[in-house]
Design a protein around this motif. Structure first.
Motif, short mmCIF file in Angstrom:
data_model
loop_
_atom_site.label_atom_id
_atom_site.label_comp_id
_atom_site.label_asym_id
_atom_site.label_seq_id
_atom_site.Cartn_x
_atom_site.Cartn_y
_atom_site.Cartn_z
N GLY A 148 1.24 -1.54 0.38
CA GLY A 148 -0.46 -0.08 0.52
C GLY A 148 0.70 1.35 -0.19
O GLY A 148 1.88 1.55 0.25
N PRO A 149 -0.26 2.09 0.17
CA PRO A 149 0.79 3.99 -0.18
C PRO A 149 1.65 4.55 1.40
O PRO A 149 2.94 4.55 1.00
CB PRO A 149 0.18 4.51 -0.24
N GLU A 150 0.97 3.61 1.83
CA GLU A 150 1.64 4.31 3.29
C GLU A 150 2.77 2.98 3.69
O GLU A 150 4.08 3.57 4.33
CB GLU A 150 0.72 3.43 4.73
N GLN A 151 2.81 1.63 3.30
CA GLN A 151 3.87 1.17 3.36
C GLN A 151 5.33 1.55 2.39
O GLN A 151 6.71 1.44 3.12
CB GLN A 151 3.55 -0.31 3.11
N LEU A 152 4.90 2.37 0.87
CA LEU A 152 6.45 2.27 0.35
C LEU A 152 6.47 4.02 0.29
O LEU A 152 7.36 4.09 1.05
CB LEU A 152 5.04 2.40 -0.76
N ALA A 153 5.45 4.72 1.37
CA ALA A 153 6.29 6.40 1.93
C ALA A 153 7.40 5.55 2.70
O ALA A 153 8.21 6.77 2.94
CB ALA A 153 5.20 7.39 1.57
N SER A 154 6.92 4.61 3.61
CA SER A 154 7.37 4.88 4.67
C SER A 154 8.58 4.10 4.50
O SER A 154 9.65 3.39 5.67
CB SER A 154 6.89 4.09 6.11
N SER A 155 8.76 2.66 3.83
CA SER A 155 10.30 2.43 3.37
C SER A 155 11.01 2.69 3.30
O SER A 155 12.50 2.11 3.42
CB SER A 155 9.77 1.68 1.96
N GLY A 156 11.79 4.40 3.22
CA GLY A 156 12.75 4.92 2.44
C GLY A 156 13.17 4.61 1.17
O GLY A 156 14.82 4.87 1.27
N LEU A 157 12.46 3.72 0.06
CA LEU A 157 13.35 3.26 -0.91
C LEU A 157 12.38 4.01 -2.26
O LEU A 157 12.26 3.41 -2.58
CB LEU A 157 13.17 1.75 -0.80
N CYS A 158 12.19 4.57 -1.82
CA CYS A 158 11.20 5.59 -2.15
C CYS A 158 11.46 7.04 -3.03
O CYS A 158 11.89 7.79 -2.39
CB CYS A 158 9.44 5.34 -2.79
N TRP A 159 11.69 7.83 -4.07
CA TRP A 159 11.97 8.93 -4.46
C TRP A 159 10.93 9.33 -5.78
O TRP A 159 10.17 9.15 -6.58
CB TRP A 159 12.81 9.02 -4.68
N GLY A 160 11.18 10.84 -4.75
CA GLY A 160 9.78 11.99 -6.08
C GLY A 160 9.74 13.01 -6.07
O GLY A 160 11.16 13.04 -5.70
N ALA A 161 9.40 13.70 -7.38
CA ALA A 161 9.66 15.14 -7.84
C ALA A 161 8.82 15.48 -7.34
O ALA A 161 7.42 15.39 -7.70
CB ALA A 161 9.82 14.65 -9.73
N PHE A 162 8.59 16.11 -6.97
CA PHE A 162 7.33 17.07 -5.89
C PHE A 162 7.24 18.95 -6.44
O PHE A 162 8.71 19.35 -6.50
CB PHE A 162 7.82 17.32 -4.19
N HIS A 163 6.24 18.87 -6.54
CA HIS A 163 6.02 20.78 -6.80
C HIS A 163 4.55 20.99 -5.88
O HIS A 163 3.54 20.76 -6.29
CB HIS A 163 5.73 20.98 -8.05
N ARG A 164 5.08 21.74 -5.03
CA ARG A 164 4.47 22.32 -3.99
C ARG A 164 2.94 21.52 -3.68
O ARG A 164 2.09 21.56 -3.35
CB ARG A 164 2.89 23.54 -4.62
N GLY A 165 4.27 20.64 -2.99
CA GLY A 165 3.36 18.72 -2.31
C GLY A 165 2.49 18.03 -3.04
O GLY A 165 2.28 17.07 -2.48
N ARG A 166 2.73 18.33 -4.53
CA ARG A 166 2.32 17.17 -4.89
C ARG A 166 3.51 16.55 -6.04
O ARG A 166 4.15 16.62 -6.78
CB ARG A 166 1.04 17.91 -6.02
N ALA A 167 3.43 15.02 -5.51
CA ALA A 167 4.18 13.83 -6.97
C ALA A 167 3.98 14.09 -7.95
O ALA A 167 3.04 14.04 -8.63
CB ALA A 167 3.55 13.15 -6.23
#
Length: 261
Positions: A148-167
């Motif tokens: 799920g998204p919570e587990q991915l976000a908490s994994s430390g193994l995901c990077w994202g490009a963000f603009h004003r808080g939006r992925a």
């Protein structure tokens, strides 16, 4: 097939040797993250063992130990199995579609990716789970192997490009192995062709190298955008294989009970 509790797993080395790139890292991923499930034809001295994570299944052993009904739980999956399993797969599903797959390993420098002003490429934190959800149901595949998204976000193994808080784009470890980490990436449809996915993949690959592992990449032969992104990020082809997309189960019946029940 029955589901096996992690505490009841057989010795897995002969079933799924470790230290390989691509989907071969799936069993190690499940062992390490609990982001999947284990199956066997029987709990003691199994003749067939399967491991599943997300939509992917690895199947090994003696297909003669299975009836077609035993595989019904894997309808709508991508099954990687030796060719000797084809008769039982064909008997178990209304259709099986072979997909040619390509496995790449990171071997070269990435092309430059310079996000536009105001866009930040960073590691995700637990607070970023809503930003993953906001990408919509079409992006749900990228966190399925984490649960799920919570587990991915908490994994430390995901990077994202963000603009004003939006992925706008994500790249993550899809399968976490002992030697290789198989990488997945996506970009919001409205922000493609901006090399945001390339920037995220590049940051992730650098992070993987710091961990002492090697990035790998897996995609379908006919997925040209994914192949181009892999090449631009420094991945090079190392092998090809076939997995099978399964349709609905051919027969509905008792498919075995969970050992956890």
């Amino acid at each position: 097939m029955i589901e096996l509790l992690p505490s009841r797993l057989p010795a897995l080395a002969r079933w799924f040797p470790g230290g390989a790139p691509g989907v071969a890292a799936l069993p190690e991923h499940v062992l390490t993250t609990s982001g999947g499930r284990w199956w066997a034809d029987r709990a003691v001295d199994p003749r067939v063992v399967a491991v599943s994570s997300g939509d992917h299944v690895l199947l090994r052993g003696d297909p003669g130990a299975l009836t077609p009904d035993a595989l019904a739980r894997f309808a709508g999956s991508y099954i990687e199995a030796p060719a000797r399993f084809l008769p039982v797969l064909s008997g178990g599903f209304q259709r099986i579609d072979p997909w040619e797959r390509m496995v790449y390993v990171h071997q070269a420098p990435a092309l430059a990716a310079r996000p536009a002003a105001g866009i930040t490429v960073r590691r995700l934190a637990p607070k970023d789970a809503p930003a993953i959800v906001a990408l919509g149901p079409g992006a749900a595949w990228i966190h399925k192997t984490w649960g799920g998204p919570e587990q991915l976000a908490s994994s430390g193994l995901c990077w994202g490009a963000f603009h004003r808080g939006r992925a706008l784009s994500l790249a993550c470890t899809y399968f976490l192995g002992s030697q290789y980490e198989d990488v997945a990436a996506l970009a919001d449809p409205g922000h493609r062709r901006q090399r945001l996915a390339l920037a995220c993949v590049t940051a992730l690959c650098e992070d993987i190298a710091v961990r002492g592992r090697i990035p790998s990449w897996t995609c379908s032969r006919d997925n040209r955008p994914s192949r181009l992104l892999a090449w631009s990020a420094g991945f090079r082809l190392t092998r090809e294989y076939v997995h099978y997309a399964t349709g609905p189960a051919r027969r509905l019946g008792l498919c075995g009970q969970s050992e956890a029940a």
